[in-house]
Design a protein around this motif. Structure first.
Motif, short mmCIF file in Angstrom:
data_model
loop_
_atom_site.label_atom_id
_atom_site.label_comp_id
_atom_site.label_asym_id
_atom_site.label_seq_id
_atom_site.Cartn_x
_atom_site.Cartn_y
_atom_site.Cartn_z
N SER A 247 29.88 -0.85 41.91
CA SER A 247 29.34 -1.14 40.56
C SER A 247 28.22 -2.17 40.56
O SER A 247 27.68 -2.49 39.50
CB SER A 247 30.46 -1.66 39.66
OG SER A 247 31.24 -0.60 39.23
N LEU B 268 28.56 -5.37 41.24
CA LEU B 268 29.03 -6.72 40.91
C LEU B 268 29.07 -7.60 42.17
O LEU B 268 29.05 -8.82 42.07
CB LEU B 268 30.43 -6.68 40.29
CG LEU B 268 30.52 -6.09 38.88
CD1 LEU B 268 31.98 -5.86 38.49
CD2 LEU B 268 29.85 -6.99 37.86
N ARG C 18 21.04 -3.12 39.52
CA ARG C 18 21.83 -4.01 38.66
C ARG C 18 23.04 -3.26 38.09
O ARG C 18 22.98 -2.05 37.88
CB ARG C 18 20.96 -4.53 37.51
CG ARG C 18 20.00 -5.60 37.99
CD ARG C 18 19.28 -6.22 36.83
NE ARG C 18 18.54 -5.21 36.08
CZ ARG C 18 17.63 -5.50 35.16
NH1 ARG C 18 17.36 -6.76 34.89
NH2 ARG C 18 16.99 -4.56 34.51
N THR C 19 24.10 -4.02 37.85
CA THR C 19 25.35 -3.42 37.35
C THR C 19 25.12 -2.57 36.10
O THR C 19 25.62 -1.46 35.99
CB THR C 19 26.35 -4.56 37.04
OG1 THR C 19 26.58 -5.28 38.24
CG2 THR C 19 27.67 -4.02 36.51
N GLU C 20 24.32 -3.11 35.15
CA GLU C 20 24.12 -2.38 33.89
C GLU C 20 23.35 -1.08 34.12
O GLU C 20 23.58 -0.09 33.43
CB GLU C 20 23.42 -3.25 32.83
CG GLU C 20 22.21 -4.02 33.28
CD GLU C 20 22.54 -5.43 33.77
OE1 GLU C 20 23.51 -5.58 34.52
OE2 GLU C 20 21.82 -6.36 33.40
N ASP C 21 22.45 -1.08 35.13
CA ASP C 21 21.72 0.15 35.43
C ASP C 21 22.63 1.18 36.10
O ASP C 21 22.50 2.39 35.85
CB ASP C 21 20.51 -0.16 36.33
CG ASP C 21 19.47 -1.00 35.59
OD1 ASP C 21 19.35 -0.82 34.37
OD2 ASP C 21 18.81 -1.84 36.22
N ALA D 47 25.81 1.43 35.55
CA ALA D 47 26.64 1.97 34.46
C ALA D 47 25.87 3.03 33.69
O ALA D 47 26.41 4.08 33.33
CB ALA D 47 27.07 0.85 33.53
N ARG D 48 24.58 2.76 33.45
CA ARG D 48 23.76 3.72 32.69
C ARG D 48 23.49 5.00 33.47
O ARG D 48 23.08 6.00 32.89
CB ARG D 48 22.44 3.05 32.28
CG ARG D 48 22.62 2.09 31.11
CD ARG D 48 21.43 1.19 30.92
NE ARG D 48 21.67 0.21 29.88
CZ ARG D 48 21.08 0.21 28.69
NH1 ARG D 48 20.18 1.11 28.41
NH2 ARG D 48 21.36 -0.71 27.78
N HIS E 70 33.43 2.07 35.07
CA HIS E 70 34.32 1.24 35.88
C HIS E 70 35.36 0.61 34.96
O HIS E 70 35.00 -0.13 34.05
CB HIS E 70 33.47 0.15 36.58
CG HIS E 70 34.24 -0.71 37.54
ND1 HIS E 70 33.64 -1.41 38.56
CD2 HIS E 70 35.56 -1.01 37.64
CE1 HIS E 70 34.55 -2.09 39.23
NE2 HIS E 70 35.73 -1.86 38.68
N GLY F 196 31.50 0.82 24.27
CA GLY F 196 31.45 1.75 25.40
C GLY F 196 30.44 2.87 25.19
O GLY F 196 29.79 3.32 26.13
N THR G 134 25.51 2.44 25.03
CA THR G 134 24.37 2.57 25.95
C THR G 134 24.26 3.98 26.53
O THR G 134 23.39 4.24 27.35
CB THR G 134 24.51 1.57 27.11
OG1 THR G 134 25.74 1.82 27.77
CG2 THR G 134 24.46 0.14 26.62
N ARG H 204 28.41 -5.85 31.22
CA ARG H 204 27.49 -5.27 32.20
C ARG H 204 28.04 -3.94 32.73
O ARG H 204 27.30 -2.99 32.93
CB ARG H 204 27.25 -6.24 33.36
CG ARG H 204 26.28 -7.35 33.01
CD ARG H 204 25.57 -7.89 34.24
NE ARG H 204 26.49 -8.49 35.18
CZ ARG H 204 26.90 -9.76 35.11
NH1 ARG H 204 26.47 -10.54 34.14
NH2 ARG H 204 27.73 -10.23 35.98
N GLY I 110 27.08 -1.17 30.66
CA GLY I 110 25.64 -0.88 30.56
C GLY I 110 24.88 -1.81 29.64
O GLY I 110 23.70 -1.57 29.37
#
Lengths: 235, 299
Positions: free
Chosen positions: A48, A50, A69-72, A74-75, A80, A100, A103, B185, B188
């Motif tokens: 992920s 992190l 990056r974690t957010e990218d 996820a996208r 997770h 949830g 994004t 995070r 996202g």
């Protein structure tokens, strides 16, 4: 498909993962098993983004996730559900689910309806603060919050931790259903090897950061040595 | 009731209301930064003060009041954003005492730099509305067009902030970033950008207070103009609950009214003691704030 190759992760002088390599097939459940401190959670946190690995690669759809990056990540469609569930207690059930979906560019109402159908208790408690839910309900909320974003990969970290056997069985059944009805790829980290092996297609067994077995779940389940020495399953 | 006493009470309530909205706005900006980044910003008075000096520097070029207000808000957004990026970002995840010490230090630095550039002499800023009190039955009434403007501004800002957090996706992401950055995070949420935005918005709310306070003919704009107001705003935020925008404004207004009564009927020197007494009693009764819903956790 997620392919992990030669992954090593350290916490200072302590090496948490040593040259770990395996592949999680699309639409299948890959169980990652092992005792406390084996490196299971570290593996998911590294996928992920992190935790940064010392070396190795994590490939997803021809992209290397290392350094992203974690957010990218996820996208990109990698959901997770962290250890301890990670629901936001100060938010209501519905606010957790909205977060949830936010994004992922999915239809919120349709997503909510789907999750309330899958987990009816969440629909009944949609206006309640997540802190007031039971352990099982919080685990359902954490899963629903990840699923509402329609991920292609789901990383589940110890979903049975602290739950009654009946609730654990229900959750495992839900994960199995999801894989059968969609192309969802699941990497399931569990200490409860019996539950995990019952639904997994493949199993990876970690011992102090190293892979000691990587095979069909049925083969791992039938291996007496693995059961006795690494999974703590004594007849 | 004695007509003189009645008039005195009405005057105290309205005067207190006017002071109270400024406390409420400071409290609101503290709530905003707390809810979006989980930090108590002790430079919350000094940062808007600095932005007000920068924005109103345009007055010397004969720009009007409203263009200068826009310039102040832009300066506040920049100061808030830069402070988060260059200073505060290094403090996340550190012990709670670290941001407090650093922000107190930043407050001292900002006040010293402002004094060095613009001097400590009060500058009277223009007022967009008359500050002359209305007459009622031939006697001055406690309200003026400017005090009505102050109260209306506080209400509009409060409602906007409450709506942001309650009804918008942005507000939900701001709160999530402060409460659970790692989980956010994983979902996202671009936490870094949202933390910066939280500081920008909070400083912008703060600068509205600084502009209103600096239009007061008697105090004017000085490097320390926000110090006293920050203290009462901080007390209001703690009483109202750091999670509640409505609580912050309400507690600020009530504190303003109480202060006015204490000044009029007791002694001005007793004001801070009474305010701190109210804080202690309210925290003993409801530690998370009078207006914050407490959540019970099932174990």
């Amino acid at each position: 498909m997620i392919t992990v190759e030669d992954l090593s992760v350290s916490f200072g002088a302590v090496q948490a993962l040593r040259h770990v390599s395996f592949a999680a097939q699309t639409g299948k459940i890959t169980a990652v098993l092992g005792a406390n401190g084996a490196g299971k959670t570290t593996l998911l946190r590294t996928i992920s983004g992190l935790k940064e690995p010392k070396n190795g690669s994590i490939r997803f759809d021809e992209r290397d996730l290392v350094g992203e990056r974690t957010e990218d990540i996820a996208r990109m469609g990698i959901g997770h559900v962290p250890e301890g569930r990670g629901v936001i207690g100060e938010f209501t059930v519905e606010e957790n689910l909205r977060l949830g979906a936010m994004t992922a560019k999915v239809n919120l109402q349709r997503g909510l309806d789907e999750q309330y159908t899958m987990f009816p208790v969440l629909g009944e408690r949609r206006k309640q603060h997540a802190a007031k839910l039971s352990g099982g309900e919080r685990q359902m909320l954490a899963m629903a919050r990840a699923l509402i974003a329609k991920p292609t990969v789901l990383l589940l970290d110890e979903p049975s931790l602290g739950l009654a056997p009946l609730v654990t069985a229900q959750l495992m059944h839900t994960v199995q259903d999801l894989c059968e009805t969609s192309d969802l790829t699941v990497i399931l980290v569990e200490q409860n090897a019996t539950s995990a092996l019952r639904i997994a297609h493949r199993a990876v067994v970690l011992h102090v950061g190293k892979i000691v077995a990587n095979d069909e779940a049925a083969v791992v389940a039938a291996d007496e040595n693995l059961r006795q020495y690494y999974l703590g399953l004594v007849e | 009731m004695d007509p003189f006493l009645t008039s005195r009470i009405v005057t105290d309530v309205l005067g207190g209301l006017t002071n109270g909205v400024t406390y409420g706005l400071v409290a609101l900006s503290l709530v905003l930064i707390w809810r979006s980044t989980g930090i108590l910003n002790f430079a919350q008075g000094a940062m808007p003060m600095f932005a007000t000096y920068l924005g109103f520097a345009l007055l010397s070029y004969h720009f009007g009041y409203w263009p200068c207000v826009v310039a102040c808000v832009i300066a506040a957004l920049l100061i808030g954003g830069l402070t988060e990026r260059l200073l505060v970002r290094r403090l996340y995840g550190k012990p709670e005492i670290n941001p407090i010490v650093v922000m107190v230090g930043f407050l001292i630095v900002l006040e010293a730099v402002a004094a060095a550039i613009w001097s400590s002499t009060p500058r009277s800023l223009p007022s967009p509305f008359s500050t002359i009190h209305w007459q009622l039955a031939g006697k001055p009434f406690a309200l003026s067009p400017f005090t009505v403007y102050e109260i209306a501004t506080a209400l509009v800002v409060m409602l906007a902030v409450a709506a942001l957090f309650r009804f918008t996706n942005l507000g939900l992401q701001l709160r999530a970033s402060a409460l659970a950055p790692e989980v956010s995070r994983l979902l996202g949420v671009r936490v870094g950008r949202l933390l910066t935005l939280g500081w920008m918005l909070s400083t912008a709310v703060g600068v509205i207070t600084a502009i209103l306070v600096s239009a007061n003919f008697f105090s004017g704009l000085t490097p320390t103009v926000m110090d006293g107001i920050f203290a009462y705003g901080f007390i209001a935020a703690a009483i109202g609950g750091l999670e509640s925008p409505v609580g912050a404004i309400t507690a600020g207004v009530l504190l303003g009214v109480v202060n006015q009564f204490v000044t009029d009927f007791v002694n001005q020197n007793a004001v801070i003691i009474i305010a701190l007494g109210i804080l202690v009693v309210s925290l003993m009764a409801r530690p998370s704030g009078v207006f914050t819903k407490s959540t019970q956790r099932r174990v």
